[in-house]
Design an enzyme around this catalytic site. Sequence first.
Site, PDB file in Angstrom:
ATOM      1  N   ALA A  63      40.143  45.979  46.107  1.00 60.52           N
ATOM      2  CA  ALA A  63      40.803  47.267  46.316  1.00 60.52           C
ATOM      3  C   ALA A  63      41.583  47.186  47.623  1.00 60.52           C
ATOM      4  CB  ALA A  63      39.748  48.361  46.417  1.00 60.52           C
ATOM      5  N   GLY A 102      37.160  44.389  43.802  1.00 64.29           N
ATOM      6  CA  GLY A 102      37.852  44.985  42.655  1.00 64.29           C
ATOM      7  C   GLY A 102      38.623  43.952  41.858  1.00 64.29           C
ATOM      8  N   GLU A 105      36.216  42.549  39.563  1.00 70.13           N
ATOM      9  CA  GLU A 105      35.891  43.605  38.586  1.00 70.13           C
ATOM     10  C   GLU A 105      36.972  43.676  37.497  1.00 70.13           C
ATOM     11  OE1 GLU A 105      33.446  47.082  40.628  1.00 70.13           O
ATOM     12  OE2 GLU A 105      35.172  46.498  41.859  1.00 70.13           O
ATOM     13  N   GLU A 125      31.821  43.638  48.733  1.00 67.36           N
ATOM     14  CA  GLU A 125      31.908  45.031  49.171  1.00 67.36           C
ATOM     15  C   GLU A 125      30.834  45.397  50.203  1.00 67.36           C
ATOM     16  OE1 GLU A 125      33.863  45.037  45.089  1.00 67.36           O
ATOM     17  OE2 GLU A 125      32.278  43.950  46.120  1.00 67.36           O
TER      18      GLU A 125
END
Length: 705
Positions: A63, A102, A105, A125
């Site tokens: 992210a 992310g 992910e 994270e």
Amino acid sequence: MRTAVHYQVQDHVALLAIDNPPVNALSAAVRQGLLDAVNAAQADDTVHAVLITGVGKAFIAGADIREFGLPPQAPSLPDVCNAIEACSKPVVAAIHGPALGGGLEVAMSAHYRVATSSAKLGLPEVQLGLLPGAGGTQRAPRLIGAQAALDLMLSGRHIGAPEALRMGLIDHIATSDDIQLEGLAYVRHLLSEGAPVRRTSEQTHAMADRAVQQAAINAARADAAKRRGLFSPLKIVDCVQAALDLPFAEGLRTERALFQQCLESPQRAGLIHAFFAEREVLKAPETRYAKPRTIQQVGVIGGGTMGAGIAVAMLDAGLLVTLIERDEAALAQGRARVEKVYDGQIAKSRLTPQGRDDILARLSTSTDYAALSQADLVIEAVFEDMAVKYAVFAQMDRYGKPGAVLATNTSYLDVNAIASSISRPQDVIGLHFFSPAHIMKLLEIVVPAKVSPDVVATAFELARRLKKVPVRAGVCDGFIGNRILATYRTAADHLLEDGASPDEIDQMVRAFGFPIGPYEMSDLAGGDIGWATRKRRAATRDPRARYVHIADRLCEQGWFGQKSGRGWYRYAEGSRTGTPDPEVMAIVEAERAKAGVAPRSFTIEDLQRRYLAAMINEGAKVIEEGIALRPLDVDVTLVHGYGFPRHRGGPMKYADQVGLAQILADIRAFAQTDPLFWKPSALLITLVEAGRDFDSLNKMETPHA
Ligand code: T1G
Ligand code: NAD
């Protein structure tokens, strides 16, 4: 406007290429681009499969960390991942470089994953005080099982493609680094095999044995509980428990709720501040315009505690090293210290004997300074005595080749004076390593007045090669770190004389998140080092300043700490854990009486407020005097060199979270009894009056040095 996600269809394959330099972070534009592209591919009947790749050096590094703390923008990443997974045509993620957070992910929401052999995959994270909040905590266990998933999420480590293949995180390792080509070939292979859509959320094989999964979760929970007050690790475990107990959609809801809690935790702000601060310190003004000199060969003078560690750090970076000592006996000890490090690595199977020999083949030793004539950089780590430093620098000036960088590892001494003592002050710089020098990440780069910018740039480039975190510091007594340390250490001694015990103070500091307290630290490093510094400073100490004699009394007894079996604590034979010593408290009480101090009790909060206020106030003075460029430089120094808890970001970040007005009010209250020690920093007053915080200074352009 730059296209964040390129879309084209080639032979029935929709090619989605994420293009958001430098690391393809999943900004709002990338998320929207991805969602639009998946929807387009879904709706296009000519499309039989989808390939997702990254442009540049990364697949996706996660992210966009800069967006955290800002109002969320649609589409959310969980929605993008769900759309990718829901696609009715096989979706392949082709990974090169980092696929982190992310980014992984997104890859796990695809139906198949191929990676180059140099790819790096991970869910880091936790290092930002967060958890994988786009389905990662639900999809990873379904792909690789609870144990492997928890290992990745709680360690935050990056793994390579071979390990990822073994654990089932990827399906195939590409034979070349041309990821677009390899990705397309793999898609064709899957289509030719009639490979079905394979949704990770529907996978059950990896978590089939419930007892095994539950045992892994229980073990991880016990581990996470030990991580000194960190918030997100236990939330990660809760998410994986939900992955075991709940259907996918409900597990996602649990993940979302716990992600939100992490987002709101001050630890997230502290850890993200630390992430960016570590990258900002690299950008010292000189590195923007000066070209570093070439360093291949290094001379290290002094093979003691620091010299030997510095030699190892240089050898580990692949450099040629010449170690110089006063005499053969000291030289042999210096060499033995270096060899001991590598023998230790062999004992831990981190190095082979051949590896050791290859490294030591780059080490030469001598007592003759002429052996330094080819060195590109010479650093001294001899006794912390100005006369010895001058004598050694005279030798470095005489034997060092023209253009060699001449560095000092002094902890406190005046680098300007050292530079001015030789014919080429423009080549002199301070390189302040921390003990043990081959392990501690921090490197204070001490910039004297006459140094030429390319020498500073050379020091930063060297730090990069040594994998150190460099902080640019000006010249003053103790530079950034040791100067601030001396102040909060003095505040601790004031608290000790005023009624607290060494143990109470150390417990408070550990409860705040430091690995150990100041008195435990003194016993570990040796009280004699501080004693020597206090004696050196005695002549220039302000006679009006409060001085606590307790530490001197202990040193006069020879109680230096672990190395003498007792210091502030007593140490049983061979033990590194001390026990409170009534004889020390007797000395404390005697000194209180001599000083006319009526001891009082302190709450842990009282102790913490004074200890931190002293640290912050001195930090602010270091910034206002230009010794540190910005508050973040102080934060990085204390986090990487003095054990300041990373999840609090550093003392200046912590001060912003508490509120500068509160800190200033505390300092002014403490100044009632000791106006000299507690003189508030002018910068702190200015910021409070302007309603600004320290972070507002981090955003300013650093002055052109
Ligand atoms: N967001 C924004 N900027 C980033 C970034 C990111 N994720 N990663 C790197 N940068 C910037 C960095 O600040 C620097 O900027 C430049 O890119 C180069 O980075 C929902 C919640 C990828 C291994 O934790 O570990 O996904 O200083 O100097 O040494 O579950 O960067 O040049 O202006 O570090 O080659 C999880 C973080 C996010 C990975 C490359 N992802 N990045 O290392 O270059 S949270 C991460 C890294 C998340 C989701 C959650 C490293 C790297 P500048 P660099 P590098
Ligand atoms: P040390 O006493 O362990 O080692 C000093 C070495 O220098 C000895 O081996 C000695 O033989 C050698 N030496 C002395 N004079 C010499 C000369 N003229 N020529 C060649 N070698 C000579 O000391 P140390 O702890 O390694 O500290 C060295 C320097 O590093 C000091 O300036 C100190 O302030 C600084 N420093 C120490 C630490 C620490 O934690 N120990 C941390 C950072 C910086």
